[in-house]
Design a protein around this motif. Sequence first.
Motif, PDB file in Angstrom:
ATOM      1  N   ALA A 281     -17.760  -1.310   4.471  1.00 17.56           N
ATOM      2  CA  ALA A 281     -16.349  -0.933   4.589  1.00 17.56           C
ATOM      3  C   ALA A 281     -15.781  -0.292   3.340  1.00 17.56           C
TER       4      ALA A 281
ATOM      5  N   ASP B  63      -3.940  -5.588   2.547  1.00 15.04           N
ATOM      6  CA  ASP B  63      -4.934  -4.615   2.981  1.00 15.04           C
ATOM      7  C   ASP B  63      -4.300  -3.415   3.664  1.00 15.04           C
ATOM      8  N   GLU B  64      -3.157  -3.606   4.317  1.00 12.36           N
ATOM      9  CA  GLU B  64      -2.515  -2.498   5.018  1.00 12.36           C
ATOM     10  C   GLU B  64      -1.654  -1.626   4.107  1.00 12.36           C
TER      11      GLU B  64
ATOM     12  N   ARG C  95      -9.005  -0.931  -2.261  1.00  8.98           N
ATOM     13  CA  ARG C  95      -8.756  -2.124  -1.457  1.00  8.98           C
ATOM     14  C   ARG C  95      -9.678  -3.287  -1.821  1.00  8.98           C
TER      15      ARG C  95
ATOM     16  N   SER D 159      -3.017  -9.758   5.289  1.00  6.00           N
ATOM     17  CA  SER D 159      -2.749  -8.649   6.216  1.00  6.00           C
ATOM     18  C   SER D 159      -1.938  -7.564   5.520  1.00  6.00           C
TER      19      SER D 159
ATOM     20  N   ARG E 242      -5.409  -8.579  13.063  1.00  9.44           N
ATOM     21  CA  ARG E 242      -5.771  -8.885  11.671  1.00  9.44           C
ATOM     22  C   ARG E 242      -5.297 -10.263  11.210  1.00  9.44           C
TER      23      ARG E 242
ATOM     24  N   LEU F   8      -8.931   1.496   7.120  1.00  3.33           N
ATOM     25  CA  LEU F   8      -8.986   0.367   8.049  1.00  3.33           C
ATOM     26  C   LEU F   8      -9.172   0.840   9.483  1.00  3.33           C
TER      27      LEU F   8
ATOM     28  N   SER G  63     -10.312  -9.547   6.807  1.00  5.42           N
ATOM     29  CA  SER G  63      -9.035  -8.839   6.874  1.00  5.42           C
ATOM     30  C   SER G  63      -9.208  -7.341   7.095  1.00  5.42           C
ATOM     31  N   GLU G  64     -10.447  -6.828   7.015  1.00 10.33           N
ATOM     32  CA  GLU G  64     -10.616  -5.388   7.170  1.00 10.33           C
ATOM     33  C   GLU G  64     -11.564  -4.973   8.292  1.00 10.33           C
TER      34      GLU G  64
ATOM     35  N   ASP H  46      -3.475   5.874   2.432  1.00 10.16           N
ATOM     36  CA  ASP H  46      -4.780   5.813   1.777  1.00 10.16           C
ATOM     37  C   ASP H  46      -4.959   6.870   0.693  1.00 10.16           C
TER      38      ASP H  46
ATOM     39  N   ASP I 292      -8.116  -6.679  -3.508  1.00  7.96           N
ATOM     40  CA  ASP I 292      -8.164  -7.878  -2.676  1.00  7.96           C
ATOM     41  C   ASP I 292      -8.912  -9.004  -3.384  1.00  7.96           C
TER      42      ASP I 292
ATOM     43  N   SER J 152      -7.427   2.786   0.449  1.00  7.17           N
ATOM     44  CA  SER J 152      -8.807   2.391   0.734  1.00  7.17           C
ATOM     45  C   SER J 152      -9.703   2.453  -0.494  1.00  7.17           C
TER      46      SER J 152
END
Length: 519
Positions: free
Chosen positions: A473, A154-155, A162, A151, A413, A478, A405-406, A26, A166, A159
């Motif tokens: 969020a 987002d991973e 994100r 998945s 997820r 995450l 997804s988050e 992140d 996305d 952050s």
Amino acid sequence: MASGEDPLESPAETGTVTTAVPARLDRLPWSRWHWTIVIGLGTVWILDGLEVTLVGNIAGRLSEEGSGLPITSGQVTGIAAALYVAGACSGALFFGWLTDRYGRKKLFIITLAVYLAATALTALSFSTWWFFLCRFFTGFGIGGEYAAINSAIDELIPSKYRGRVDLIINGSFWLGAVGGSLLAIVMLDTDLFAIDLGWRLTFAFGVVFGLVILLVRRHVPESPRWLFIHGRGDEAEKLVRTAEERIVAEKGGELPPPAGEITIHQRKSIGFGLIARTVFSHYRRRAVLGLSLFIGQAFLYNAITFGFGAILTTFFDVGTGSTGYFFAVIALGNFFGPLLLGKLFDTVGRRIMISSTYILSGVLLFVTAWLFDGGHLTARTLTACWCVVLFFASAGASSAYLTVSEVFPMETRAMAIAFFYAIGTAAGGISGPLIFARLTESGVVGDTALAFCIGASLMTLAGLVAVALAVPAERRSLEDIAAPLSQRMPGRRDGRESGEGGRGGDGRFGGGTGQGPGT
């Protein structure tokens, strides 16, 4: 290989580990490493947009005598479209479960291969039933892509970025739609290609494009978050360290220290029962939110988009070879929505932006239905109205994928994405094209206006649900939004938290403040 060992699963050792991998990911600045991920994974939506648009634009040509298929336009935009969506729902659930169990990378390679094979076979269709079958399996591959790709994205994305990343990636569906519209114009030109050849070449082009994506995707890494939870912590450490070294060499200077650590009890797999209990018992409000967002956007897009060409030809006498121009225009409006509004989802916030884009697009669609029913629109002004509506609707629809997804634990997820996509899309995407094809084929203006109003109502209702239930969020890790089921923390029993809000870590990750890195 030992008896009972799964051939798809790499050797892993389980235990309790403390790791800073999420915080290290992140805190990374944007770099060429992140662009590799975006290009390798994000292009799936371009493929989906290409597929959906091509079928919508060639519907008229397929129904013409001499096309090589005994099929009607209504069967293409109705039955074939519904089978494509049914395949996507089935593929999402099937591959979503495999993605959570065997990893993101294995599955986003396999699902793309399924898509390529089915699309190639579509180009060789010799009868109606074969065309329908191939459309189902094309959707089967694309649906699996949604779970695996969202998945992984987002991973792997920090952050801080994100939300916008996305949304833009999901919005790239419409770049494929533009390409599909323009490609259809060329391929349906009988001066260039025979009536029974041009539409086949459009599907062949999708195969070529997919092969290029497959070559790029080989270089996208597995999710480090998935690796360390599934007992492959050394691989996760090596992957993150390599990324850090590349980024430091590219940017110069040192990286900021990670915000904290989490303690994980590693395990090779998570039972489906635990996943279901977590999503539908512990996170009930978030489950209602996810279903509302997906049903609203799925009905609007799958019902209306599949029939756009039919509306132009039925009510405005636009030739089948020219509908691609109109669709290219509204597709650009769709893409610019997430592109220009995406940053606001990370700055203004999720709740305000999700609810406003849904409600505003719904209200504008009601206005469009009123104008259409009153005979106040031409082909060009209807297209202009759709551009405005879908500018906001596209950002909202993309935020549905971002949301599911988050807001659920990492171990759930891919399956959560698959479930909400499947249920929402089945509700709007299977029934929508079937209902809408019947309404537009009737040739009655009021029937088509009614379809618009149904889509507008569901979008508006979903926006009102987001007002009450959307999760803040933005710029949060995450693990802070929803702690992993494998995470050791006070008050945790049976893989569940003590509150739906979700505190990340054991009091150390993100400082135990309820906020993640970048806040």
